[in-house]
Scaffold this motif. Structure first.
Motif, PDB file in Angstrom:
ATOM      1  N   ASP A  16       0.825  -1.214   0.000  1.00  0.00           N
ATOM      2  CA  ASP A  16       0.000   0.000   0.000  1.00  0.00           C
ATOM      3  C   ASP A  16       0.859   1.263   0.000  1.00  0.00           C
ATOM      4  OD1 ASP A  16       0.890  -0.172   2.623  1.00  0.00           O
ATOM      5  OD2 ASP A  16      -1.118  -0.046   3.518  1.00  0.00           O
ATOM      6  N   LEU A  19       0.708   3.665  -3.096  1.00  0.00           N
ATOM      7  CA  LEU A  19      -0.341   4.676  -3.272  1.00  0.00           C
ATOM      8  C   LEU A  19      -0.023   5.877  -2.391  1.00  0.00           C
ATOM      9  CD1 LEU A  19      -3.639   2.586  -3.170  1.00  0.00           C
ATOM     10  CD2 LEU A  19      -2.381   3.399  -5.169  1.00  0.00           C
ATOM     11  N   ALA A  24      -6.274   5.968  -2.294  1.00  0.00           N
ATOM     12  CA  ALA A  24      -7.131   4.779  -2.234  1.00  0.00           C
ATOM     13  C   ALA A  24      -8.606   5.150  -2.083  1.00  0.00           C
ATOM     14  CB  ALA A  24      -6.696   3.861  -1.097  1.00  0.00           C
ATOM     15  N   THR A  62       0.064   8.049 -10.756  1.00  0.00           N
ATOM     16  CA  THR A  62       0.494   6.906  -9.939  1.00  0.00           C
ATOM     17  C   THR A  62      -0.315   5.666 -10.272  1.00  0.00           C
ATOM     18  OG1 THR A  62       1.129   8.378  -8.153  1.00  0.00           O
ATOM     19  CG2 THR A  62       0.755   6.082  -7.572  1.00  0.00           C
ATOM     20  N   MET A  63      -1.635   5.817 -10.360  1.00  0.00           N
ATOM     21  CA  MET A  63      -2.485   4.672 -10.666  1.00  0.00           C
ATOM     22  C   MET A  63      -2.265   4.205 -12.101  1.00  0.00           C
ATOM     23  SD  MET A  63      -4.458   2.339  -9.712  1.00  0.00           S
ATOM     24  CE  MET A  63      -4.235   2.930  -8.070  1.00  0.00           C
TER      25      MET A  63
END
Length: 95
Positions: A16, A19, A24, A62-63
């Protein structure tokens, strides 16, 4: 009768820490991205190669990098959670 075997979906597990803080919580609002919150982390469906460009238009950088990376590895899903390792191919943030 011909036996047709569907390929087993591949899953990429990521920390995680890949992210940035707060991202998120905004994933469900991204058009074209299927997101589920599970007991072990956030599960994302990686769009098929032909659908990926349409989803990436709506994604934060980023995603988009995570989805491109997962698709390049042939993965159909990404599980982002606290127990997974950091992948050196992707940026990471301190939590």
């Amino acid at each position: 009768m011909e036996l047709v075997i569907d390929p087993i979906p591949l899953l990429l597990e990521l920390s995680d820490r890949h992210l940035p803080p707060g991202l998120a919580e905004t994933l469900a609002a991204i058009t074209g991205l299927t997101v589920s919150w599970t007991a072990v982390g956030v599960l994302l469906h990686v769009p098929a190669r032909q659908q990926l460009p349409y989803t990436l238009r709506n994604c934060p950088a980023t995603m988009a990098a995570i989805l491109r990376y997962a698709r390049s590895l042939g993965c159909d899903y990404v599980l982002i959670g606290p127990d997974a390792d950091i992948d050196q191919a992707l940026p990471a943030w301190d939590q």
